[in-house]
Motif scaffolding. Structure first.
Motif, PDB file in Angstrom:
ATOM      1  N   PRO A 357      49.954  30.054  43.322  1.00 22.82           N
ATOM      2  CA  PRO A 357      48.990  31.144  43.361  1.00 22.82           C
ATOM      3  C   PRO A 357      49.548  32.385  44.064  1.00 22.82           C
ATOM      4  CG  PRO A 357      48.494  29.566  45.079  1.00 22.82           C
ATOM      5  CD  PRO A 357      49.614  28.972  44.275  1.00 22.82           C
ATOM      6  N   GLN A 358      48.899  33.523  43.813  1.00 23.81           N
ATOM      7  CA  GLN A 358      49.308  34.772  44.451  1.00 23.81           C
ATOM      8  C   GLN A 358      48.819  34.827  45.895  1.00 23.81           C
ATOM      9  OE1 GLN A 358      47.901  38.087  42.106  1.00 23.81           O
ATOM     10  NE2 GLN A 358      49.057  37.468  40.286  1.00 23.81           N
ATOM     11  N   VAL A 359      49.506  35.657  46.683  1.00 28.42           N
ATOM     12  CA  VAL A 359      49.137  35.860  48.083  1.00 28.42           C
ATOM     13  C   VAL A 359      49.077  37.363  48.338  1.00 28.42           C
ATOM     14  CG1 VAL A 359      49.884  35.562  50.485  1.00 28.42           C
ATOM     15  CG2 VAL A 359      50.178  33.684  48.838  1.00 28.42           C
ATOM     16  N   ALA A 360      48.063  37.818  49.049  1.00 24.05           N
ATOM     17  CA  ALA A 360      47.944  39.237  49.375  1.00 24.05           C
ATOM     18  C   ALA A 360      47.278  39.395  50.733  1.00 24.05           C
ATOM     19  CB  ALA A 360      47.134  39.961  48.300  1.00 24.05           C
ATOM     20  N   SER A 361      47.664  40.447  51.447  1.00 26.53           N
ATOM     21  CA  SER A 361      47.097  40.660  52.778  1.00 26.53           C
ATOM     22  C   SER A 361      47.204  42.121  53.183  1.00 26.53           C
ATOM     23  CB  SER A 361      47.828  39.784  53.814  1.00 26.53           C
ATOM     24  OG  SER A 361      49.207  40.111  53.859  1.00 26.53           O
ATOM     25  N   ALA A 413      42.646  41.375  56.340  1.00 22.10           N
ATOM     26  CA  ALA A 413      42.138  40.593  55.211  1.00 22.10           C
ATOM     27  C   ALA A 413      43.290  39.817  54.597  1.00 22.10           C
ATOM     28  CB  ALA A 413      41.487  41.498  54.171  1.00 22.10           C
ATOM     29  N   HIS A 414      43.032  38.571  54.226  1.00 25.48           N
ATOM     30  CA  HIS A 414      44.096  37.670  53.775  1.00 25.48           C
ATOM     31  C   HIS A 414      43.564  36.820  52.629  1.00 25.48           C
ATOM     32  CE1 HIS A 414      46.017  38.966  57.464  1.00 25.48           C
ATOM     33  NE2 HIS A 414      44.812  38.831  57.997  1.00 25.48           N
ATOM     34  N   MET A 415      44.335  36.767  51.528  1.00 28.17           N
ATOM     35  CA  MET A 415      43.831  36.139  50.314  1.00 28.17           C
ATOM     36  C   MET A 415      44.915  35.298  49.660  1.00 28.17           C
ATOM     37  SD  MET A 415      42.257  39.736  48.868  1.00 28.17           S
ATOM     38  CE  MET A 415      41.099  39.106  47.682  1.00 28.17           C
ATOM     39  N   ILE A 416      44.503  34.193  49.064  1.00 27.91           N
ATOM     40  CA  ILE A 416      45.391  33.384  48.248  1.00 27.91           C
ATOM     41  C   ILE A 416      44.597  32.904  47.045  1.00 27.91           C
ATOM     42  CG2 ILE A 416      44.970  31.364  49.743  1.00 27.91           C
ATOM     43  CD1 ILE A 416      47.726  30.303  48.839  1.00 27.91           C
ATOM     44  N   GLY A 417      45.170  33.085  45.862  1.00 27.00           N
ATOM     45  CA  GLY A 417      44.472  32.680  44.653  1.00 27.00           C
ATOM     46  C   GLY A 417      44.886  33.519  43.469  1.00 27.00           C
ATOM     47  N   ALA A 418      44.225  33.322  42.348  1.00 25.79           N
ATOM     48  CA  ALA A 418      44.556  34.036  41.116  1.00 25.79           C
ATOM     49  C   ALA A 418      44.227  35.523  41.239  1.00 25.79           C
ATOM     50  CB  ALA A 418      43.799  33.427  39.940  1.00 25.79           C
ATOM     51  N   GLU A 419      45.197  36.366  40.910  1.00 25.29           N
ATOM     52  CA  GLU A 419      45.011  37.820  40.853  1.00 25.29           C
ATOM     53  C   GLU A 419      44.540  38.463  42.154  1.00 25.29           C
ATOM     54  OE1 GLU A 419      46.243  39.468  38.438  1.00 25.29           O
ATOM     55  OE2 GLU A 419      46.660  37.675  37.253  1.00 25.29           O
ATOM     56  N   VAL A 420      44.803  37.827  43.282  1.00 27.81           N
ATOM     57  CA  VAL A 420      44.388  38.463  44.547  1.00 27.81           C
ATOM     58  C   VAL A 420      45.195  39.726  44.826  1.00 27.81           C
ATOM     59  CG1 VAL A 420      43.509  36.340  45.579  1.00 27.81           C
ATOM     60  CG2 VAL A 420      45.911  36.975  45.939  1.00 27.81           C
ATOM     61  N   VAL A 444      27.772  46.720  46.540  1.00 26.17           N
ATOM     62  CA  VAL A 444      27.376  45.848  45.440  1.00 26.17           C
ATOM     63  C   VAL A 444      28.622  45.438  44.663  1.00 26.17           C
ATOM     64  CG1 VAL A 444      25.989  45.625  43.349  1.00 26.17           C
ATOM     65  CG2 VAL A 444      25.134  46.987  45.278  1.00 26.17           C
ATOM     66  N   PHE A 445      28.952  44.164  44.712  1.00 27.45           N
ATOM     67  CA  PHE A 445      30.094  43.616  43.980  1.00 27.45           C
ATOM     68  C   PHE A 445      29.601  43.095  42.629  1.00 27.45           C
ATOM     69  CE2 PHE A 445      31.756  43.898  48.139  1.00 27.45           C
ATOM     70  CZ  PHE A 445      33.138  43.796  48.086  1.00 27.45           C
ATOM     71  N   PRO A 446      30.292  43.403  41.533  1.00 27.54           N
ATOM     72  CA  PRO A 446      29.813  42.962  40.213  1.00 27.54           C
ATOM     73  C   PRO A 446      29.890  41.448  40.051  1.00 27.54           C
ATOM     74  CG  PRO A 446      32.008  43.904  40.043  1.00 27.54           C
ATOM     75  CD  PRO A 446      31.547  44.161  41.439  1.00 27.54           C
ATOM     76  N   HIS A 447      28.965  40.921  39.264  1.00 26.95           N
ATOM     77  CA  HIS A 447      28.899  39.483  38.988  1.00 26.95           C
ATOM     78  C   HIS A 447      28.994  39.258  37.485  1.00 26.95           C
ATOM     79  CE1 HIS A 447      27.610  35.289  39.265  1.00 26.95           C
ATOM     80  NE2 HIS A 447      26.781  35.544  38.246  1.00 26.95           N
ATOM     81  N   PRO A 448      29.741  38.277  37.006  1.00 29.67           N
ATOM     82  CA  PRO A 448      30.566  37.374  37.816  1.00 29.67           C
ATOM     83  C   PRO A 448      31.997  37.886  37.926  1.00 29.67           C
ATOM     84  CG  PRO A 448      30.431  36.559  35.571  1.00 29.67           C
ATOM     85  CD  PRO A 448      29.641  37.841  35.604  1.00 29.67           C
ATOM     86  N   THR A 449      32.503  38.013  39.133  1.00 30.82           N
ATOM     87  CA  THR A 449      33.894  38.378  39.380  1.00 30.82           C
ATOM     88  C   THR A 449      34.424  37.567  40.545  1.00 30.82           C
ATOM     89  OG1 THR A 449      33.374  40.135  40.970  1.00 30.82           O
ATOM     90  CG2 THR A 449      33.504  40.770  38.642  1.00 30.82           C
ATOM     91  N   MET A 450      35.734  37.427  40.583  1.00 30.93           N
ATOM     92  CA  MET A 450      36.348  36.754  41.725  1.00 30.93           C
ATOM     93  C   MET A 450      36.251  37.622  42.972  1.00 30.93           C
ATOM     94  SD  MET A 450      39.578  34.761  39.986  1.00 30.93           S
ATOM     95  CE  MET A 450      39.946  33.827  41.490  1.00 30.93           C
ATOM     96  N   SER A 451      36.056  38.931  42.776  1.00 31.93           N
ATOM     97  CA  SER A 451      35.938  39.827  43.932  1.00 31.93           C
ATOM     98  C   SER A 451      34.680  39.557  44.746  1.00 31.93           C
ATOM     99  CB  SER A 451      35.953  41.288  43.474  1.00 31.93           C
ATOM    100  OG  SER A 451      34.780  41.609  42.755  1.00 31.93           O
ATOM    101  N   GLU A 452      33.717  38.848  44.174  1.00 31.98           N
ATOM    102  CA  GLU A 452      32.525  38.484  44.947  1.00 31.98           C
ATOM    103  C   GLU A 452      32.891  37.655  46.174  1.00 31.98           C
ATOM    104  OE1 GLU A 452      28.755  37.621  42.376  1.00 31.98           O
ATOM    105  OE2 GLU A 452      30.513  37.046  41.192  1.00 31.98           O
TER     106      GLU A 452
END
Length: 468
Positions: A357-361, A413-420, A444-452
């Motif tokens: 998976p991708q990693v971003a921070s 902020a620290h993220m691991i997963g698809a398209e982070v 307001v974060f759109p649904h459904p998105t991984m950004s939620e």
């Protein structure tokens, strides 16, 4: 005969060519000197072609899971030469794009190797031209954007031979994928190549001298990445120092020491990914009295070197060694020179690793915040309960946010997963705008998105999480 310019930029990577464009926009007469290809290492031999390779690996690896989506193919396979060819075409297309931008902005491109000599109001730039002969460029300001290259240690065998020992450059264009590969170093470059070659079926072992992989990342992300990569079949030796690399009749042999015990690893090929060194040689910097610290040019907050009219930006000026940092730094530098209000140099700089998976921070890790004595609130949200992630079959990973407990400011902020790597900019914008938890909670974060998951993590830090 000298040519008069307002600015001469040495190096056309993402720091150099962006700086040149911004200088032209500000009404300056600009020249850029490049000894190899416009776009520099990032575009031609780094960021861009590696992402093209990684995309091929990602698509190929997805074929293993088609049944999960109710799909099937008769036969899976790959043509390695075409995989590499595609990555080179991507770089060539973007190289042509930079060439167009130079013409559009009336920036004179001088092909050759630059060397600085004393001059006024800035050092003279003497170019040994590719086409032959020498040309002297005189400018009011000179900006070094010469970048960096892979660090090697020839004394213990950690130096490329083009066949069995590679740096990133050789790893981009081999004739075939090795059956077994040893990657020395688990930073972004090492992990990305490990991820790509594993996707195509190579047996991959990663050696890391520090106790954990991706050591600059938050410890929770680092541990999650280690576990996820092992599930894909990657092997790791952490806390292991390389004592010697030797070439054998069939590949490489690497002596390491971990936990006081000696061990020898063997493979077809080794990739050396142990950091970078700045390109400061053969530029005449010593003669001008430019201060250099561990292969990097020392500058002030605006890129000035201490030598009148001479500046340095990007990798050659020190960490973080990221293309977007170089571009941002270059724009700040040239705006400062032009006397306009420069871009905020202290804007948070995100980091991305395009593995699977991708990693971003961005910003401080939890440990760094605690070391600074900051009272913190930490939020987490897993993708395994995110609707879009479940629908996409991409449930691995999580989002972690770190807030100042007293002010509510987002500080990491620290993220691991698809398209982070595509989502981290949301937090970078929030930090640049000095957002607190109040603004993030109200967004307001759109649904459904991984950004939620980003929203939920911010809510979780203050005990308001909705979906766990």
């Amino acid at each position: 005969m000298a040519n008069d310019f307002d600015v001469v930029v040495i190096g056309s990577g993402p720091g150099g060519y962006v700086t040149a464009i911004r200088a032209s926009q500000l009404g300056m007469k600009v020249a850029i000197v490049e000894r190899e290809l416009l776009g520099g290492i990032c575009l031609n031999w780094g960021c861009i072609p590696t992402k093209a390779l990684l995309k091929s690996g990602e698509v190929y690896e997805t074929l293993d899971h088609l049944a999960d989506y109710g799909l099937s193919v008769e036969k899976r396979g790959f043509d390695f030469a075409k995989v590499v060819e595609r990555s080179r075409k991507v770089s060539a297309q973007l190289n042509a794009g930079v060439t167009f931008l130079m013409k559009k902005h009336k920036i004179e491109v001088v092909e050759g190797s630059a060397r600085l000599e004393s001059g006024q109001p800035a050092p003279q730039v003497v170019v040994a031209q590719k086409a032959g002969g020498s040309r002297t460029l005189q400018a009011k300001h000179v900006i070094l954007a010469t970048g960096a290259r892979a660090r090697t240690i020839p004394a213990i065998g950690l130096a490329p031979d083009g066949e069995r020992v590679w740096t990133y450059r050789e790893a981009l264009v081999p004739k075939a994928a090795p059956k077994s590969l040893i990657v020395i170093g688990s930073g972004a470059i090492g992990i990305e190549f490990a991820s790509f070659y594993r996707a195509l079926g190579s047996e991959v072992t990663v050696i890391e001298a520090l106790p954990r992989i991706l050591p600059v990342e938050d410890e929770e992300v680092s541990k999650a990445a280690h576990k996820a990569f092992e599930k894909r079949g990657l092997k790791f030796r952490t806390g292991a120092s390389v004592k010697k690399l030797a070439k054998t009749a069939t590949g490489v042999s690497i002596d390491i020491e971990a936990d006081g015990k000696a061990e020898t690893l063997t493979g077809d090929v080794a990739i050396v990914a142990i950091g970078i060194v700045g390109n400061v040689e053969d530029l005449g910097l010593e003669g001008l009295g430019v201060k250099i610290d561990r292969t990097h040019v020392v500058t002030d907050a605006h890129g000035a070197t201490g030598v009148a009219g001479l500046y340095a930006i990007g990798d050659v000026a020190g960490p973080p060694w990221l293309a977007h940092k170089a571009s941002h730094e270059g724009v700040h530098c040239i705006e400062h020179i032009a006397g306009v209000k420069p871009t905020n140099l202290k804007a948070p700089i995100p980091g991305c690793t395009y593995s699977n998976p991708q990693v971003a921070s961005v910003g401080l890790t939890e440990a760094q915040a605690k070391e600074q004595g900051i009272e913190i609130k930490v939020g987490r949200f897993p993708f395994k309960v995110n609707g879009k992630a479940i629908a996409s079959g991409e449930t691995e990973g999580f989002v972690k946010t770190v807030f100042d407990g007293k002010t509510g400011a987002l500080i990491g902020a620290h993220m691991i997963g698809a398209e982070v790597t595509e989502m981290i900019q949301g937090y970078a914008i929030a930090m640049t705008l000095e957002a607190t938890e109040a603004e993030l909670h109200a967004t307001v974060f759109p649904h459904p998105t991984m950004s939620e998951a980003m929203h939920e993590s911010a809510l979780d830090a203050f005990g308001q999480v909705l979906h766990t």
